[in-house]
Design a protein around this motif. Structure first.
Motif, PDB file in Angstrom:
ATOM      1  N   ASP A 138       0.988  -1.108  -0.055  1.00 55.56           N
ATOM      2  CA  ASP A 138       0.140   0.120  -0.166  1.00 55.56           C
ATOM      3  C   ASP A 138       0.628   1.029   0.238  1.00 55.56           C
ATOM      4  N   TYR A 139       1.917   1.242   0.316  1.00 53.29           N
ATOM      5  CA  TYR A 139       2.867   2.259   0.842  1.00 53.29           C
ATOM      6  C   TYR A 139       3.461   2.554  -0.167  1.00 53.29           C
ATOM      7  N   ALA A 140       4.066   1.651  -0.819  1.00 56.25           N
ATOM      8  CA  ALA A 140       4.782   1.701  -2.043  1.00 56.25           C
ATOM      9  C   ALA A 140       4.044   2.058  -3.316  1.00 56.25           C
ATOM     10  N   ASN A 141       2.702   0.664  -3.483  1.00 62.27           N
ATOM     11  CA  ASN A 141       2.207   1.725  -4.623  1.00 62.27           C
ATOM     12  C   ASN A 141       1.191   3.427  -4.329  1.00 62.27           C
ATOM     13  N   TYR A 142       1.377   3.769  -3.382  1.00 61.02           N
ATOM     14  CA  TYR A 142       0.934   5.528  -3.106  1.00 61.02           C
ATOM     15  C   TYR A 142       1.893   5.485  -3.878  1.00 61.02           C
ATOM     16  N   TRP A 143       2.804   5.670  -3.518  1.00 57.71           N
ATOM     17  CA  TRP A 143       4.639   6.400  -4.303  1.00 57.71           C
ATOM     18  C   TRP A 143       4.071   6.118  -5.919  1.00 57.71           C
ATOM     19  N   LEU A 144       4.275   5.208  -5.978  1.00 61.81           N
ATOM     20  CA  LEU A 144       4.750   4.679  -7.531  1.00 61.81           C
ATOM     21  C   LEU A 144       3.018   5.542  -8.569  1.00 61.81           C
ATOM     22  N   ASN A 251      -6.653  10.620  -3.493  1.00 63.77           N
ATOM     23  CA  ASN A 251      -7.168   9.126  -3.217  1.00 63.77           C
ATOM     24  C   ASN A 251      -5.763   7.972  -3.983  1.00 63.77           C
ATOM     25  N   PHE A 252      -4.526   7.898  -3.919  1.00 63.81           N
ATOM     26  CA  PHE A 252      -3.831   7.216  -4.689  1.00 63.81           C
ATOM     27  C   PHE A 252      -3.228   6.268  -4.295  1.00 63.81           C
ATOM     28  N   TYR A 258      -4.242   5.721   5.105  1.00 62.86           N
ATOM     29  CA  TYR A 258      -3.956   6.211   5.931  1.00 62.86           C
ATOM     30  C   TYR A 258      -2.610   7.167   5.104  1.00 62.86           C
ATOM     31  N   CYS A 259      -2.132   6.957   3.860  1.00 60.18           N
ATOM     32  CA  CYS A 259      -1.275   7.826   3.076  1.00 60.18           C
ATOM     33  C   CYS A 259      -2.426   8.925   2.533  1.00 60.18           C
ATOM     34  N   ASP A 260      -3.003   8.376   1.921  1.00 57.31           N
ATOM     35  CA  ASP A 260      -3.369   9.588   1.701  1.00 57.31           C
ATOM     36  C   ASP A 260      -3.805  10.982   2.598  1.00 57.31           C
ATOM     37  N   TYR A 261      -4.150  10.438   3.787  1.00 51.69           N
ATOM     38  CA  TYR A 261      -4.337  11.163   4.614  1.00 51.69           C
ATOM     39  C   TYR A 261      -2.967  11.845   5.767  1.00 51.69           C
ATOM     40  N   ILE A 262      -2.653  10.628   5.443  1.00 52.04           N
ATOM     41  CA  ILE A 262      -1.055  11.524   6.359  1.00 52.04           C
ATOM     42  C   ILE A 262      -0.561  12.253   5.236  1.00 52.04           C
ATOM     43  N   TYR A 263      -0.990  12.647   4.128  1.00 50.87           N
ATOM     44  CA  TYR A 263       0.703  13.336   3.123  1.00 50.87           C
ATOM     45  C   TYR A 263      -0.804  14.465   2.701  1.00 50.87           C
TER      46      TYR A 263
END
Length: 285
Positions: A138-144, A251-252, A258-263
């Motif tokens: 989820d974390y890696a996919n978010y940034w890619l 919504n990446f 949580y990633c979208d919320y944090i960033y």
């Protein structure tokens, strides 16, 4: 291939009787190479991708009032020919890119130490490893995924996936072959960091595919068990990303929120959600 000729040898080596699941695994895998067992992943990919979207296809064709109330974008309709075209194009990509990639990536799997032997992983081991795989992916996919929304990445690669502004189950892996390879790296990252058993790896790939198909289904069913998963995005969450399209900076994340919320990349979605809920409340009153 297991280093035992008989069940008795396996039990002697482990110092205990095999469980029912371990006996089945021994009977199936004892004489099969590790490479052949790894190739099962490609077979599962084709089977689950073909079967899992079918209930959504039926729902899309029926379009009854009872089902339509769960449709996220009810004005959008997909014909059978449109959905089959999507399926055909994805299968072509699987055959030309995904299948060969999986088959030739075995040396990596072998090197990182994904095992096929006994004992099988316990239930708790399965749970914690799968949780790590989901969080890492989820974390890696978010940034890619976020990088693919920059001008060059979107125009050259990611725009293919966004051809569906109202996604359908078959469109989950509908993408440019380069995107499948890029985002596929995120799926392999968890097993590379925390290698486990081949069964864990199979289960991870199957569950990730189930999740992707559900989030692209275009339907939000209240009885879905994923409703009880903390911070799970789901179909509505990802549908918004497709609805906004190429201009989307929201919504990446692939699975969780949580990633979208944090960033801060869920502000547009949260604003639209609040507006929608206010309109609904005023309509009811």
């Amino acid at each position: 291939m297991l280093p035992y000729e008989t069940l008795q040898e396996a039990e002697f080596s482990l110092g205990r009787n095999l469980t029912f699941a371990e006996t089945l695994w021994f009977q199936y895998s004892a004489r099969k190479s590790d490479y052949f067992l790894y190739c099962h992943n490609t077979i599962f990919l084709f089977i689950f991708y073909t079967l899992l979207p079918l209930p959504y296809v039926v729902a899309e064709l029926m379009r009854s009032k009872k089902i339509d109330k769960f449709k996220i974008q009810p004005k959008m309709k997909n014909s059978l020919s449109n959905m089959l075209t999507c399926y055909r194009k994805v299968i072509q990509t699987f055959v030309l890119a995904v299948g060969p990639l999986q088959l030739f990536s075995y040396p990596v799997i072998e090197r990182i130490g994904i095992r096929t032997g006994l004992p099988l992983p316990s239930g708790s081991e399965l749970f914690w490893q799968l949780l790590v795989y989901f969080l890492v992916e989820d974390y890696a996919n978010y940034w890619l995924h976020r990088l693919l929304h920059f001008k060059w990445g979107y125009e050259k690669i990611h725009s293919v996936h966004h051809e569906y502004t109202a996604p359908i189950g078959f469109a989950a892996p509908y993408a440019h072959w380069a995107e499948i390879i890029i985002l596929g790296f995120a799926s392999f990252l968890g097993p590379m960091i925390v290698p486990g058993h081949m069964i864990t790896f199979w289960l991870w790939m199957i569950l990730r595919q189930i999740e992707a198909i559900e989030t692209h289904s275009g339907y939000d069913f209240p009885w879905s068990p994923t409703k009880y998963i903390p911070f799970y995005g789901g179909a509505i969450y990802h549908d918004y990303h497709h609805y906004v399209g190429g201009k989307s900076q929201s919504n990446f994340a692939s699975v969780f929120t949580y990633c979208d919320y944090i960033y801060g990349t869920d502000k547009g979605y949260r604003y639209q959600k609040e507006v929608f809920e206010k309109v609904n409340r005023s309509t009811l009153h």
